[in-house]
Design an enzyme around this catalytic site. Structure first.
Site, short mmCIF file in Angstrom:
data_model
loop_
_atom_site.label_atom_id
_atom_site.label_comp_id
_atom_site.label_asym_id
_atom_site.label_seq_id
_atom_site.Cartn_x
_atom_site.Cartn_y
_atom_site.Cartn_z
CD GLU A 273 -1.82 -2.39 1.29
OE1 GLU A 273 -2.67 -3.25 1.00
OE2 GLU A 273 -0.71 -2.66 1.80
CG HIS B 192 -8.68 -7.27 8.84
ND1 HIS B 192 -7.95 -7.99 9.75
CD2 HIS B 192 -7.92 -7.19 7.72
CE1 HIS B 192 -6.80 -8.36 9.21
NE2 HIS B 192 -6.76 -7.89 7.98
#
Length: 370
Positions: free
Chosen positions: A93, A162
């Site tokens: 990322e 998450h």
């Protein structure tokens, strides 16, 4: 990847103007007949149309190409636009977000997809220090027209790392715009606005809403359709209590309003749509009418979106309040993995109903009930 995008798209394109600015809708006559589409298809069609309208727009992220997106948001785009505009990236990322910001510096319009916004923490330096601050630090010489998008907030059974809601995180930062759609109309209109905007936009979707279908008008399906950034929508009008919410919580708020209506309480439900800028005018106008407020979000309570809304009402409409403001948020703990505990950590319809009743003095106070 930046080199490929620059080479294929060409610097000559950078001076091209957008066909339509954000918020524009051509004067056309539309059918009023409603059609239902999923949030997934709304996002896909918005991406498709913006990529078709502007060759500077490209998509990059993990599995957005060959796999057609982890949630199939980019289905069909690789085949239509090719690997130079739909770029599969490694699992890095920080790397591909930095490439995206650099491409935006050059005048391209990247759409960076995070498989989940939890992974954006790997790239948060690029989002905040590179994207959000460059326009200010360059005295307006550098625009950063980039969209960071992907699923945000709790899904189901994916644990503490998450399941976080990043609305308040990114809304804290000057230079960013933060949008969070609920319906198919929101998803389509707001994503188009985000892609066309000259500033970096954090676009917070919800995994559990992707498969939900919503009715949309012919106007929404028109390629010129675009929603204004910074404007909330009153999903349901009411006169006794205002309920603000965004993303999945809008659906919960509407369900709560239906329950409340059977008990004689008329709730006005506001879909925020835009977290930054926040539509303070619509919120305060509603509170001045209903004299009560319940804020709903699934993120952590401390320093949350609801806290900012409460302060706005205190500053601008305090004398109109007939009851203390009620704030409904996720539990102030990391998200549990066990399903029964997970449900207790996320706001439910019953929580909203009880809060609205307290605001209307229709039930015992929370402290007494506890």
């Amino acid at each position: 990847m930046l080199g490929v995008a620059r080479r294929k798209l060409g610097f000559g394109l950078l001076s091209a103007t957008r066909v339509l600015p954000a918020g524009s809708v051509l004067a056309k006559k539309f059918s009023t007949a409603a059609k239902e589409i999923t949030v997934r298809d709304a996002l896909n069609s918005a991406l498709d149309e913006e990529m078709s309208a502007d060759p500077k727009v490209f998509l990059m992220g993990e599995e957005v190409g060959e796999y057609q997106g982890a949630y199939k948001i980019s289905k069909g785009l690789l085949e239509k636009y090719g690997p130079d505009r739909v770029l599969d990236t490694p699992i890095t990322e920080a790397g591909f977000t930095g490439i995206g910001v650099g491409a935006a510096y050059y005048g391209l319009r990247p759409v960076v997809e995070f498989m989940t916004f939890n992974f954006s923490m790997q790239a948060i330096d690029h989002i905040i220090n590179s994207a959000a601050k460059s326009n200010y630090m360059s005295a307006g010489q550098i625009s950063v027209p980039i969209v960071f998008r992907g699923p945000n907030g709790a899904a189901a059974g994916v644990g503490a790392q998450h399941s976080q809601c990043y609305a308040a995180w990114y809304a804290h930062v000057p230079g960013l715009k933060v949008l969070s759609p609920y319906s198919s109309e929101d998803a389509r209109g707001l994503l188009k606005a985000a892609i066309r905007d000259p500033d970096p936009v954090v676009f917070l979707e919800n995994e559990l809403l992707y498969g939900e279908s919503f009715p949309v008008s012919a106007e929404v399906l028109d390629s010129s359709f675009c929603l204004p950034i910074g404007k909330a929508k009153i999903e349901r009008e009411g006169k006794h209590v205002t309920i603000t919410a965004f993303s999945k919580m809008v659906g919960y708020a509407l369900q709560a309003a239906e329950v409340l209506s059977k008990e004689g309480i008329s709730a006005e439900v506001i879909n925020l749509r835009s977290i930054r800028p926040l539509d303070r005018a619509t919120i305060n106008a509603s509170v001045r009418k209903t004299n009560r407020l319940v804020t709903v979000e699934e993120g952590f309570p401390q320093h949350g979106v609801g806290a900012e809304i409460c302060m706005s009402v205190m500053e601008e409409s305090f004398e109109y309040l007939d009851a203390p403001v009620e704030r409904i948020a996720g539990a102030d703990v990391p998200m549990p993995y066990a399903a029964n505990l997970e449900r207790m950590a996320v706001p439910q319809v019953d929580d909203i109903v009880r809060a609205a009743k307290r605001a209307c003095y229709r039930s015992v106070p929370m402290a007494v009930a506890a």
